[in-house]
Design an enzyme around this catalytic site. Sequence first.
Site, PDB file in Angstrom:
ATOM      1  CG  HIS A   1       9.121  88.313 -28.590  1.00  0.00           C
ATOM      2  ND1 HIS A   1       9.098  88.599 -27.246  1.00  0.00           N
ATOM      3  CD2 HIS A   1       7.838  88.418 -29.010  1.00  0.00           C
ATOM      4  CE1 HIS A   1       7.848  88.870 -26.876  1.00  0.00           C
ATOM      5  NE2 HIS A   1       7.073  88.774 -27.926  1.00  0.00           N
TER       6      HIS A   1
ATOM      7  CE  LYS B   1       2.658  84.827 -22.512  1.00  0.00           C
ATOM      8  NZ  LYS B   1       1.976  86.002 -23.135  1.00  0.00           N
TER       9      LYS B   1
ATOM     10  CE1 TYR C   1       6.198  88.535 -14.593  1.00  0.00           C
ATOM     11  CE2 TYR C   1       6.597  87.223 -12.626  1.00  0.00           C
ATOM     12  CZ  TYR C   1       5.712  87.858 -13.483  1.00  0.00           C
ATOM     13  OH  TYR C   1       4.358  87.815 -13.236  1.00  0.00           O
TER      14      TYR C   1
ATOM     15  CB  THR D   1       7.540  91.549 -23.071  1.00  0.00           C
ATOM     16  OG1 THR D   1       6.529  90.585 -23.364  1.00  0.00           O
ATOM     17  CG2 THR D   1       8.876  90.890 -23.299  1.00  0.00           C
ATOM     18  CB  THR D   2       2.534  92.533 -21.008  1.00  0.00           C
ATOM     19  OG1 THR D   2       2.519  91.527 -22.006  1.00  0.00           O
ATOM     20  CG2 THR D   2       1.296  93.383 -21.136  1.00  0.00           C
TER      21      THR D   2
HETATM   22  P1  A3P Z   1       1.607  84.189 -16.217  1.00  0.00           P
HETATM   23  O1  A3P Z   1       1.125  83.448 -17.425  1.00  0.00           O
HETATM   24  O2  A3P Z   1       2.555  83.369 -15.398  1.00  0.00           O
HETATM   25  O3  A3P Z   1       0.524  84.759 -15.408  1.00  0.00           O
HETATM   26  P2  A3P Z   1       4.598  88.549 -21.538  1.00  0.00           P
HETATM   27  O4  A3P Z   1       4.096  89.887 -21.164  1.00  0.00           O
HETATM   28  O5  A3P Z   1       6.064  88.567 -21.813  1.00  0.00           O
HETATM   29  O6  A3P Z   1       3.789  87.924 -22.592  1.00  0.00           O
HETATM   30  O7  A3P Z   1       4.470  87.664 -20.224  1.00  0.00           O
HETATM   31  C1  A3P Z   1       3.203  87.341 -19.738  1.00  0.00           C
HETATM   32  C2  A3P Z   1       3.322  86.971 -18.282  1.00  0.00           C
HETATM   33  O8  A3P Z   1       3.500  88.150 -17.499  1.00  0.00           O
HETATM   34  C3  A3P Z   1       2.061  86.318 -17.776  1.00  0.00           C
HETATM   35  O9  A3P Z   1       2.484  85.428 -16.736  1.00  0.00           O
HETATM   36  C4  A3P Z   1       1.297  87.507 -17.242  1.00  0.00           C
HETATM   37  O10 A3P Z   1       0.263  87.182 -16.345  1.00  0.00           O
HETATM   38  C5  A3P Z   1       2.415  88.282 -16.576  1.00  0.00           C
HETATM   39  N1  A3P Z   1       2.114  89.700 -16.383  1.00  0.00           N
HETATM   40  C6  A3P Z   1       1.511  90.551 -17.247  1.00  0.00           C
HETATM   41  N2  A3P Z   1       1.402  91.761 -16.707  1.00  0.00           N
HETATM   42  C7  A3P Z   1       1.950  91.700 -15.463  1.00  0.00           C
HETATM   43  C8  A3P Z   1       2.122  92.645 -14.392  1.00  0.00           C
HETATM   44  N3  A3P Z   1       1.712  93.889 -14.492  1.00  0.00           N
HETATM   45  N4  A3P Z   1       2.738  92.217 -13.262  1.00  0.00           N
HETATM   46  C9  A3P Z   1       3.168  90.940 -13.145  1.00  0.00           C
HETATM   47  N5  A3P Z   1       3.023  90.000 -14.103  1.00  0.00           N
HETATM   48  C10 A3P Z   1       2.419  90.379 -15.258  1.00  0.00           C
END
Ligand code: A3P
Length: 335
Positions: free
Chosen positions: A141, A74, A231, A77-78
Site C-alpha cells: 500500500h 479499499k 475500480y 486490491t483483493t
Molecule cells: P466495498 O467495501 O465497497 O464493498 P481492497 O481489496 O482494496 O481492500 O478493497 C475492498 C473493496 O473491494 C470492497 O469494497 C470489496 O467489497 C471490494 N471487492 C473485493 N473483491 C471484489 C471483487 N471480486 N469484485 C468487485 N469488488 C470487490
Amino acid sequence: MNNNATQKELPIISQEELEEIKKALPKSSWGVNGRELLFYQGFWFSESMLARTLSFQRHFIARDSDLIITGLPKTGTTWLKSLLHMIVNREISPVTQNGLLKNHPHELVYTLEGDIYGEAFAYPQPQHLDELPSPRLLSTHLPYAPLPESIRTSNCRLLYTCRNPFDALTSLFHFVTAMVEKSNVGEPPRFEDIFESFCQGKTPNGPFFEHVLTYWKMSLEQPDKVLFLKYEDLKDDPVSHLKRVAEFVGMPFTLFEESEGVIDQIIEFCSFGNIKELEVNKTGDLKTFFEKKSFFRKGEVGDWKNHFTPAMTEKMTELMEEKLRGTGLSFKLIP
Ligand code: A3P
C-alpha cells in the site's frame, strides 16, 4: 538489478530506533478511537505500519520479474490480486483447479509491509521471499516515493489500483468498523469523523490524492513500469482491462484462449458474487485482526450515496476538483 540478490537479514528494526524515529515525526488522530497516525516521508502511517514500512524499505530486494500490486487500502486490491493470480497461473492451474478455491487472495499475493515485514508470525518471514518462484506476485500500500529503492530502480512492474474517493472512503469506514468490532476494543468509528480525517489527508497511507497522483504521474511517464487501473473501469469493462493487465505483465491472451473463453472464465470466477461465496472466503481470519469475509462487502460503484450527506458530497466534490485539476485524471462516481 541482480536477480540473484537475496533479502538482507534482520528485517525488523529495534524498538529503540523506532522510538527515536517516532519522536521526530508529526502525529495525528484520525477518528478511530483516537488511534494515532505518524507523518513519515509525506504520508500517514499507523505506528505498527511505520515499523514494518521501515523494515520493508531497508531490506526488500526486488527482482526484475516481480509483479507488484500497489494501491490504497479499499480500492480493489483483493480483486486485482485474484485476477493477477489467475492470469499468471492460468497454464499450470486452470480455473477448475486454481489456488483461489482454497486460499483467500491475500494468502496468495502477500502484502509486503503487512504480511512479510511484520511480527505476524503466521506468515512467511522475509527470507521466504527468496524461495518464491518468478514472477513473484506481491503487493504494497506504500505511496511511490517511499517504495524501497530497488522497486523504483529495477525493472519490476507495478499495477496500481485506484477507486473514486467517495467509495474508497465508504469502504474504509466499513472495514475499520468491522476491525474495531472484531477486536472488541473501543467504540466503532463515526462516518463523519473518518470523512473529516480523509478530507484532511489523514487516513492510513494517505493523503489519498497525493498517493493516487504520484502513481498516475509515473504511469504517464513510465507506462512500461506502472499500469494505472481504476475500480470503476474494471467493473464497466472487465474484458479489455483483463487484457491490458495480461499484456502489461507480458502474458497476453492468445487468440485460441480468447476463443476458448478463458478471459470470460477468469472474470466470472473472480467476480464479486462468485468469490465472496467461496467457502474459503466466508469463514476464518487473516492474521488475527481481519475476518476473511470483511474483504468482500458490497462490491459496487456508488454505495457512497447511502452514506454521504449533501454537505459531504459538496465538500468532497470540491476537494476532488481542486486536487485533480489539470492532471487529466477523473473518476466515475455512479454506475
Ligand atoms: P466495498 O467495501 O465497497 O464493498 P481492497 O481489496 O482494496 O481492500 O478493497 C475492498 C473493496 O473491494 C470492497 O469494497 C470489496 O467489497 C471490494 N471487492 C473485493 N473483491 C471484489 C471483487 N471480486 N469484485 C468487485 N469488488 C470487490
